[in-house]
Design a protein around this motif. Structure first.
Motif, mmCIF file in Angstrom:
data_model
loop_
_atom_site.group_PDB
_atom_site.id
_atom_site.type_symbol
_atom_site.label_atom_id
_atom_site.label_comp_id
_atom_site.label_asym_id
_atom_site.label_seq_id
_atom_site.Cartn_x
_atom_site.Cartn_y
_atom_site.Cartn_z
ATOM 1 N N MET A 1 0.735 -1.395 0.216
ATOM 2 C CA MET A 1 0.466 -0.478 -0.056
ATOM 3 C C MET A 1 0.693 1.012 0.327
ATOM 4 O O MET A 1 1.935 1.484 0.498
ATOM 5 C CB MET A 1 -1.011 0.063 1.326
ATOM 6 C CG MET A 1 -0.388 0.407 2.464
ATOM 7 S SD MET A 1 -1.341 0.384 3.869
ATOM 8 C CE MET A 1 -0.458 0.912 5.586
ATOM 9 N N THR A 2 0.289 2.526 -0.757
ATOM 10 C CA THR A 2 0.781 3.891 -0.490
ATOM 11 C C THR A 2 1.265 4.427 0.757
ATOM 12 O O THR A 2 -0.672 4.458 1.017
ATOM 13 C CB THR A 2 -0.121 4.441 -1.880
ATOM 14 O OG1 THR A 2 0.174 4.032 -2.827
ATOM 15 C CG2 THR A 2 1.108 6.048 -1.564
ATOM 16 N N THR A 3 1.453 5.083 1.377
ATOM 17 C CA THR A 3 1.140 5.401 2.813
ATOM 18 C C THR A 3 1.182 7.103 2.990
ATOM 19 O O THR A 3 1.141 7.274 3.684
ATOM 20 C CB THR A 3 2.209 4.512 3.886
ATOM 21 O OG1 THR A 3 3.762 5.013 3.524
ATOM 22 C CG2 THR A 3 2.221 3.646 4.070
ATOM 23 N N ARG A 4 1.702 7.417 1.854
ATOM 24 C CA ARG A 4 1.263 9.771 1.286
ATOM 25 C C ARG A 4 0.195 8.937 1.058
ATOM 26 O O ARG A 4 -0.012 9.530 -0.764
ATOM 27 C CB ARG A 4 2.870 9.531 0.260
ATOM 28 C CG ARG A 4 2.805 10.710 -0.025
ATOM 29 C CD ARG A 4 3.888 11.244 -0.636
ATOM 30 N NE ARG A 4 3.186 11.824 -1.654
ATOM 31 C CZ ARG A 4 2.552 12.022 -2.610
ATOM 32 N NH1 ARG A 4 2.203 11.171 -2.926
ATOM 33 N NH2 ARG A 4 1.858 13.247 -2.920
ATOM 34 N N ILE A 5 -0.561 9.523 1.518
ATOM 35 C CA ILE A 5 -1.660 9.410 1.625
ATOM 36 C C ILE A 5 -2.143 11.323 1.715
ATOM 37 O O ILE A 5 -1.906 12.224 1.812
ATOM 38 C CB ILE A 5 -2.530 9.009 2.398
ATOM 39 C CG1 ILE A 5 -2.200 7.721 3.098
ATOM 40 C CG2 ILE A 5 -4.265 9.917 3.108
ATOM 41 C CD1 ILE A 5 -2.816 7.642 4.854
ATOM 42 N N VAL A 6 -2.538 11.631 -0.016
ATOM 43 C CA VAL A 6 -4.071 12.628 -0.064
ATOM 44 C C VAL A 6 -4.497 11.749 0.077
ATOM 45 O O VAL A 6 -5.386 11.521 -0.276
ATOM 46 C CB VAL A 6 -3.045 13.081 -1.318
ATOM 47 C CG1 VAL A 6 -4.117 14.731 -2.101
ATOM 48 C CG2 VAL A 6 -2.127 12.935 -1.784
ATOM 49 N N SER A 7 -5.636 13.548 1.103
ATOM 50 C CA SER A 7 -7.224 13.359 1.355
ATOM 51 C C SER A 7 -7.622 14.650 1.284
ATOM 52 O O SER A 7 -6.883 15.689 1.309
ATOM 53 C CB SER A 7 -7.380 12.339 2.700
ATOM 54 O OG SER A 7 -6.688 13.579 3.536
ATOM 55 N N VAL A 8 -8.863 14.922 1.432
ATOM 56 C CA VAL A 8 -9.502 15.916 1.596
ATOM 57 C C VAL A 8 -11.022 16.427 2.301
ATOM 58 O O VAL A 8 -10.639 14.874 2.963
ATOM 59 C CB VAL A 8 -10.551 15.871 -0.389
ATOM 60 C CG1 VAL A 8 -11.310 15.542 -0.161
ATOM 61 C CG2 VAL A 8 -10.626 17.984 0.126
ATOM 62 N N GLU A 9 -11.213 17.310 3.148
ATOM 63 C CA GLU A 9 -12.221 16.878 4.284
ATOM 64 C C GLU A 9 -13.373 17.382 3.387
ATOM 65 O O GLU A 9 -13.211 18.264 2.597
ATOM 66 C CB GLU A 9 -11.214 18.044 5.126
ATOM 67 C CG GLU A 9 -10.314 17.696 6.038
ATOM 68 C CD GLU A 9 -10.154 18.795 7.178
ATOM 69 O OE1 GLU A 9 -11.266 19.963 7.224
ATOM 70 O OE2 GLU A 9 -9.548 18.946 7.593
ATOM 71 N N PRO A 10 -14.207 16.650 4.287
ATOM 72 C CA PRO A 10 -15.830 16.607 4.184
ATOM 73 C C PRO A 10 -16.207 18.445 3.463
ATOM 74 O O PRO A 10 -17.332 18.495 2.608
ATOM 75 C CB PRO A 10 -16.643 16.503 4.312
ATOM 76 C CG PRO A 10 -15.948 15.880 5.855
ATOM 77 C CD PRO A 10 -13.896 16.242 5.416
ATOM 78 N N ALA A 11 -15.479 19.370 3.819
ATOM 79 C CA ALA A 11 -16.260 20.624 3.769
ATOM 80 C C ALA A 11 -15.176 21.446 2.773
ATOM 81 O O ALA A 11 -15.680 22.352 2.529
ATOM 82 C CB ALA A 11 -16.126 21.395 5.386
ATOM 83 N N SER A 12 -14.616 21.190 2.480
ATOM 84 C CA SER A 12 -13.573 21.263 1.193
ATOM 85 C C SER A 12 -14.371 22.043 0.044
ATOM 86 O O SER A 12 -15.117 21.007 -0.035
ATOM 87 C CB SER A 12 -12.438 20.747 1.120
ATOM 88 O OG SER A 12 -11.295 20.337 1.754
ATOM 89 N N SER A 13 -14.503 22.911 -0.322
ATOM 90 C CA SER A 13 -14.640 23.142 -1.494
ATOM 91 C C SER A 13 -14.110 22.193 -3.154
ATOM 92 O O SER A 13 -12.830 21.778 -2.839
ATOM 93 C CB SER A 13 -14.223 24.875 -2.367
ATOM 94 O OG SER A 13 -12.808 24.683 -2.637
ATOM 95 N N VAL A 14 -14.929 21.745 -3.871
ATOM 96 C CA VAL A 14 -14.185 21.061 -4.843
ATOM 97 C C VAL A 14 -13.532 21.837 -5.703
ATOM 98 O O VAL A 14 -12.561 20.853 -6.302
ATOM 99 C CB VAL A 14 -15.728 21.087 -5.815
ATOM 100 C CG1 VAL A 14 -15.649 20.078 -6.899
ATOM 101 C CG2 VAL A 14 -17.551 20.270 -5.488
ATOM 102 N N ARG A 15 -13.983 23.029 -5.630
ATOM 103 C CA ARG A 15 -12.221 23.846 -6.294
ATOM 104 C C ARG A 15 -11.159 23.576 -5.864
ATOM 105 O O ARG A 15 -10.114 23.417 -6.192
ATOM 106 C CB ARG A 15 -12.263 25.211 -6.469
ATOM 107 C CG ARG A 15 -11.159 25.547 -7.467
ATOM 108 C CD ARG A 15 -11.560 27.101 -8.433
ATOM 109 N NE ARG A 15 -12.752 27.359 -8.715
ATOM 110 C CZ ARG A 15 -13.112 26.817 -10.027
ATOM 111 N NH1 ARG A 15 -12.541 26.425 -10.348
ATOM 112 N NH2 ARG A 15 -14.402 27.664 -10.656
#
Length: 136
Positions: free
Chosen positions: A7-21
């Motif tokens: 698996m990749t441990t370098r995670i790129v994630s986003v929060e639910p409240a972030s804008s789609v842009r």
């Protein structure tokens, strides 16, 4: 072979409240087509480039004000680090996905992509997996 081994441990994630842009910019900068939607370390869903196109762009919604939680896929399936890779392949096939969040004790610890699996496996097994995951 266990999921944790590839698996990749370098995670790129986003929060639910972030804008789609903001999410789209993050995905572009990292050259990725999907990100887990994470709230306090827990996976709440997945956001794909396809979600952005179908649920934002094609509906002419404002990407600056639309929230990730409004268009992401909720209830993402996941695997655990100790799961066998073969189980992950079967889950990818059954769910028709190419990426799985790796969750340990309710927290996101990695991502497993079809590319991660492809780098480790060769021959007929990978060909069969590609066929199963890509079936309509």
């Amino acid at each position: 072979m266990q999921v944790s081994e590839i698996m990749t441990t370098r995670i790129v994630s986003v929060e639910p409240a972030s804008s789609v842009r903001d999410a789209a910019s993050l995905m572009s900068r990292n050259n990725i087509g999907a990100v887990p939607v994470v709230d306090n370390g827990a996976v709440r869903g997945m956001l794909t480039d396809r979600d952005i196109v179908l649920r934002c762009v094609s509906e002419k919604k404002d990407a600056d004000t639309l929230k990730v939680s409004d268009i992401c896929s909720h209830g993402a399936v996941s695997v655990r680090p100790q799961d066998p890779v073969s189980n992950a392949i079967h889950l990818m096939s059954a769910e028709q996905v190419r990426r799985l969040p790796v969750v340990d004790n309710g927290k996101l610890v990695g991502m497993l992509s079809f590319a991660d699996i492809a780098r480790e496996k060769a021959g007929m097994e990978i060909a069969q997996s590609i066929s199963e995951i890509s079936m309509p």
